[in-house]
Design an enzyme around this catalytic site. Structure first.
Site, PDB file in Angstrom:
ATOM      1  CE  LYS A 135      -3.739   2.365   2.432  1.00 61.02           C
ATOM      2  NZ  LYS A 135      -4.435   2.213   3.552  1.00 61.02           N
ATOM      3  CE  LYS A 180      -6.503   1.951  -0.587  1.00 58.93           C
ATOM      4  NZ  LYS A 180      -7.197   1.905   0.585  1.00 58.93           N
TER       5      LYS A 180
END
Length: 334
Positions: free
Chosen positions: A203, A255
């Site tokens: 992320k 992400k």
């Protein structure tokens, strides 16, 4: 030389001559079951609240969330990832609404499970940013820094109350070191070995989260660069991946999706567990804004970006277009 010698013998265009030919030889196929719908539920509202930075997306009421979950089931979507937005007055330094059995996220989990049962995988966000008064993903120490280990204790309790409320899958998104192992132990201690963990493995500290901050009513001041990954780094994602798998992650995720397709491909090549990618708010909003101005074909852009994410290695895609894209596919628009 023959008069035919200057023409190519191999003509790849022969495999592109018609829609049915292109469909037959397609190497990547989208399916409604690939998709997971991220959804926001806001405490204390009587009507869905439009999110200005994300046209077409709302902060749901409890009732409208149940309707959205039912629509996802009807479209063939696999899952729904819930984010709770508590009343501002309830936020505090510990993110108490996140561990309150009657906090908005836990209430919403029970609502959705009652509505759809096991027809839809009900997933929940394990993070403090929506519920904490300073907007970071963890509790702060005396010097104002995010305290990794103290935050892990909060995550463990959050995962337990979310599992008790009906989550099939928990998604720890805070990027604290050791979060997967602590949450796995916490779930197992209450007999919830059946609840899976979707690890936010890679992320990145991205500029594309901006619209999401409005969606969850974030109180963040500053940034999250000390715990989210540096966009300049790739090998680091594989280290995070190895740690998450060692700690018991059932699925892993990258992400954002679009700016990190290279990372997604590397992760997908390295593992034998399901791989997901999150097409985040900024990715969504850019396409919606360009389409609103007539600069791009909206539906083609949606399906093209989703196809690119799947082609790079994602088995599942979190996207705000989950239900709409599933309907397009059901109508044969691929």
């Amino acid at each position: 030389m023959s008069k035919y010698g200057s023409f190519p013998g191999s003509r790849p265009q022969r495999l592109r001559t018609s829609p049915v030919m292109r469909r037959m030889v397609a190497e990547t196929r989208l399916h409604p079951a690939d998709f997971i719908l991220p959804a926001f539920v806001r405490e204390g509202v009587s009507e869905p609240v439009p999110i200005a930075a994300m046209p077409g997306v709302v902060q749901h009421t409890r009732d409208s969330l149940k309707k959205a979950a039912a629509e996802a089931v009807a479209a063939g979507v696999s899952g729904i990832m819930l984010f709770g937005v508590p009343e501002e007055s309830k936020k505090d330094a510990l993110g108490t609404p996140g561990t309150d059995p009657d906090g908005i996220l836990q209430v919403a989990l029970r609502d959705v499970r009652a509505e759809v049962g096991d027809e839809l995988l009900v997933m929940s966000d394990v993070c403090l940013d929506e519920t904490i008064d300073h907007g970071h993903c963890g509790v702060l120490d005396s010097e104002g820094r995010v305290d990794n280990d103290a935050t892990l204790e909060r995550y463990a309790e959050m995962a337990q109350v979310q599992a008790d409320a009906g989550a099939h899958v928990v998604g720890p998104s805070g990027m604290m070191d050791g979060q997967i192992g602590v949450i796995r132990d916490a779930l197992d201690q209450i007999g919830r070995e059946d609840v899976a963990i979707l690890a936010y493995t890679a992320k990145y500290a991205s500029a594309f989260y901006g619209p999401f901050r409005e969606a969850v009513g974030s109180s963040l001041k500053g940034d999250r660069k000390t715990y989210q990954q540096d966009p300049a780094n790739a090998r680091e994602s594989l280290r995070e991946l190895a740690l998450d798998l060692e700690e018991g992650a059932d699925m892993v995720m990258v992400k954002p999706a679009g700016p990190y397709l290279d990372i997604l491909a590397r992760v997908a090549d390295a593992v034998d567990v399901p791989v997901a990618a999150y097409q985040i708010s900024g990715e969504y909003s850019m396409i919606e804004a360009a389409a609103e101005k007539g600069w791009i074909d909206r539906e083609r852009a949606i399906l093209e970006t989703l196809t690119g994410i799947k082609r790079a290695g994602a088995q599942n895609i979190l996207t705000y277009w989950a239900v709409e894209a599933a309907r397009m596919l059901n109508d044969g628009r691929q």
